[in-house]
Design a protein around this motif. Sequence first.
Motif, PDB file in Angstrom:
ATOM      1  N   MET A 152       6.103  10.104 -15.176  1.00  0.00           N
ATOM      2  CA  MET A 152       5.647   8.723 -15.322  1.00  0.00           C
ATOM      3  C   MET A 152       6.189   8.122 -16.618  1.00  0.00           C
ATOM      4  SD  MET A 152       4.035   6.422 -13.761  1.00  0.00           S
ATOM      5  CE  MET A 152       3.844   4.744 -14.268  1.00  0.00           C
ATOM      6  N   GLN A 153       6.217   8.905 -17.684  1.00  0.00           N
ATOM      7  CA  GLN A 153       6.744   8.414 -18.964  1.00  0.00           C
ATOM      8  C   GLN A 153       8.230   8.119 -18.853  1.00  0.00           C
ATOM      9  OE1 GLN A 153       4.724   7.766 -21.740  1.00  0.00           O
ATOM     10  NE2 GLN A 153       6.542   6.622 -22.305  1.00  0.00           N
ATOM     11  N   VAL A 154       8.969   8.973 -18.149  1.00  0.00           N
ATOM     12  CA  VAL A 154      10.400   8.727 -17.936  1.00  0.00           C
ATOM     13  C   VAL A 154      10.589   7.434 -17.145  1.00  0.00           C
ATOM     14  CG1 VAL A 154      12.456   9.576 -16.726  1.00  0.00           C
ATOM     15  CG2 VAL A 154      11.096  11.143 -18.133  1.00  0.00           C
ATOM     16  N   TRP A 155       9.813   7.260 -16.075  1.00  0.00           N
ATOM     17  CA  TRP A 155       9.900   6.044 -15.263  1.00  0.00           C
ATOM     18  C   TRP A 155       9.633   4.818 -16.135  1.00  0.00           C
ATOM     19  CZ3 TRP A 155       6.592   2.043 -14.293  1.00  0.00           C
ATOM     20  CH2 TRP A 155       6.941   1.177 -13.258  1.00  0.00           C
ATOM     21  N   TYR A 156       8.553   4.867 -16.903  1.00  0.00           N
ATOM     22  CA  TYR A 156       8.173   3.745 -17.760  1.00  0.00           C
ATOM     23  C   TYR A 156       9.285   3.422 -18.762  1.00  0.00           C
ATOM     24  CZ  TYR A 156       5.520   0.849 -21.006  1.00  0.00           C
ATOM     25  OH  TYR A 156       5.098  -0.179 -21.806  1.00  0.00           O
ATOM     26  N   ASN A 157       9.807   4.449 -19.421  1.00  0.00           N
ATOM     27  CA  ASN A 157      10.864   4.234 -20.416  1.00  0.00           C
ATOM     28  C   ASN A 157      12.106   3.627 -19.775  1.00  0.00           C
ATOM     29  OD1 ASN A 157       9.207   5.266 -22.425  1.00  0.00           O
ATOM     30  ND2 ASN A 157      10.105   7.303 -22.352  1.00  0.00           N
ATOM     31  N   ASN A 158      12.465   4.095 -18.583  1.00  0.00           N
ATOM     32  CA  ASN A 158      13.629   3.548 -17.886  1.00  0.00           C
ATOM     33  C   ASN A 158      13.426   2.083 -17.524  1.00  0.00           C
ATOM     34  OD1 ASN A 158      15.091   5.926 -18.047  1.00  0.00           O
ATOM     35  ND2 ASN A 158      14.441   6.639 -16.031  1.00  0.00           N
ATOM     36  N   LYS A 159      12.243   1.738 -17.030  1.00  0.00           N
ATOM     37  CA  LYS A 159      11.969   0.349 -16.666  1.00  0.00           C
ATOM     38  C   LYS A 159      11.925  -0.550 -17.891  1.00  0.00           C
ATOM     39  CE  LYS A 159      11.979   1.040 -12.359  1.00  0.00           C
ATOM     40  NZ  LYS A 159      13.052   0.488 -11.529  1.00  0.00           N
ATOM     41  N   LYS A 160      11.350  -0.039 -18.973  1.00  0.00           N
ATOM     42  CA  LYS A 160      11.305  -0.821 -20.214  1.00  0.00           C
ATOM     43  C   LYS A 160      12.723  -1.054 -20.731  1.00  0.00           C
ATOM     44  CE  LYS A 160       8.983  -1.187 -24.668  1.00  0.00           C
ATOM     45  NZ  LYS A 160      10.025  -1.974 -25.243  1.00  0.00           N
ATOM     46  N   LEU A 189       0.837  -1.202   0.000  1.00  0.00           N
ATOM     47  CA  LEU A 189       0.000   0.000   0.000  1.00  0.00           C
ATOM     48  C   LEU A 189       0.870   1.250   0.000  1.00  0.00           C
ATOM     49  CD1 LEU A 189      -2.852  -1.026   2.464  1.00  0.00           C
ATOM     50  CD2 LEU A 189      -2.920  -0.986  -0.044  1.00  0.00           C
ATOM     51  N   ASP A 190       1.967   1.236   0.756  1.00  0.00           N
ATOM     52  CA  ASP A 190       2.903   2.360   0.758  1.00  0.00           C
ATOM     53  C   ASP A 190       3.521   2.553  -0.623  1.00  0.00           C
ATOM     54  OD1 ASP A 190       2.415   2.838   3.448  1.00  0.00           O
ATOM     55  OD2 ASP A 190       4.257   1.850   4.131  1.00  0.00           O
ATOM     56  N   ALA A 191       3.944   1.457  -1.235  1.00  0.00           N
ATOM     57  CA  ALA A 191       4.541   1.535  -2.571  1.00  0.00           C
ATOM     58  C   ALA A 191       3.534   2.062  -3.587  1.00  0.00           C
ATOM     59  CB  ALA A 191       5.062   0.164  -2.998  1.00  0.00           C
ATOM     60  N   MET A 192       2.281   1.640  -3.454  1.00  0.00           N
ATOM     61  CA  MET A 192       1.239   2.118  -4.366  1.00  0.00           C
ATOM     62  C   MET A 192       1.007   3.614  -4.205  1.00  0.00           C
ATOM     63  SD  MET A 192      -1.583  -0.895  -4.186  1.00  0.00           S
ATOM     64  CE  MET A 192      -1.015  -2.559  -4.105  1.00  0.00           C
ATOM     65  N   ALA A 193       1.051   4.094  -2.988  1.00  0.00           N
ATOM     66  CA  ALA A 193       0.870   5.528  -2.738  1.00  0.00           C
ATOM     67  C   ALA A 193       1.980   6.330  -3.422  1.00  0.00           C
ATOM     68  CB  ALA A 193       0.840   5.806  -1.238  1.00  0.00           C
ATOM     69  N   LEU A 217       3.722   9.647  -8.363  1.00  0.00           N
ATOM     70  CA  LEU A 217       4.459   9.726  -9.618  1.00  0.00           C
ATOM     71  C   LEU A 217       3.509   9.885 -10.798  1.00  0.00           C
ATOM     72  CD1 LEU A 217       7.220   9.476 -11.103  1.00  0.00           C
ATOM     73  CD2 LEU A 217       6.813   7.014 -11.174  1.00  0.00           C
ATOM     74  N   MET A 218       2.394   9.189 -10.745  1.00  0.00           N
ATOM     75  CA  MET A 218       1.437   9.212 -11.852  1.00  0.00           C
ATOM     76  C   MET A 218       0.759  10.574 -12.011  1.00  0.00           C
ATOM     77  SD  MET A 218      -0.130   5.403 -11.339  1.00  0.00           S
ATOM     78  CE  MET A 218      -1.214   5.380 -12.753  1.00  0.00           C
ATOM     79  N   LYS A 219       0.853  11.429 -11.020  1.00  0.00           N
ATOM     80  CA  LYS A 219       0.265  12.774 -11.123  1.00  0.00           C
ATOM     81  C   LYS A 219       1.030  13.635 -12.118  1.00  0.00           C
ATOM     82  CE  LYS A 219      -1.720  12.884  -6.497  1.00  0.00           C
ATOM     83  NZ  LYS A 219      -1.670  13.526  -5.179  1.00  0.00           N
ATOM     84  N   ASP A 220       2.261  13.243 -12.423  1.00  0.00           N
ATOM     85  CA  ASP A 220       3.094  13.968 -13.377  1.00  0.00           C
ATOM     86  C   ASP A 220       3.319  13.073 -14.597  1.00  0.00           C
ATOM     87  OD1 ASP A 220       5.079  15.204 -14.852  1.00  0.00           O
ATOM     88  OD2 ASP A 220       6.344  15.649 -13.118  1.00  0.00           O
TER      89      ASP A 220
END
Length: 75
Positions: free
Chosen positions: A61-69, A45-49, A54-57
């Motif tokens: 979020m796109q940078v995070w997604y691209n880095n993980k991909k 639940l903490d991790a989800m918060a 992050l998803m508010k920006d």
Amino acid sequence: MKSMTCKQLGGACDFEFQADTFEEIAELSKQHGMEMYQQQEPAHLDAMAKMQELMKDPAAMQVWYNNKKREFDES
């Protein structure tokens, strides 16, 4: 087939997801998150918060997604 853990994706545990594409990994992670939410597991639940913040920006979020991909593709 490649793998990533819940922690690698911003989660709270070492549960390992295995799939051929990052999109499949993301879906497995989402399902795991829903299960942890239903169980009201505190660490998840903490991790989800944090992820919700992050998803508010959308740009962040796109940078995070691209880095993980990229991390998935290079593994």
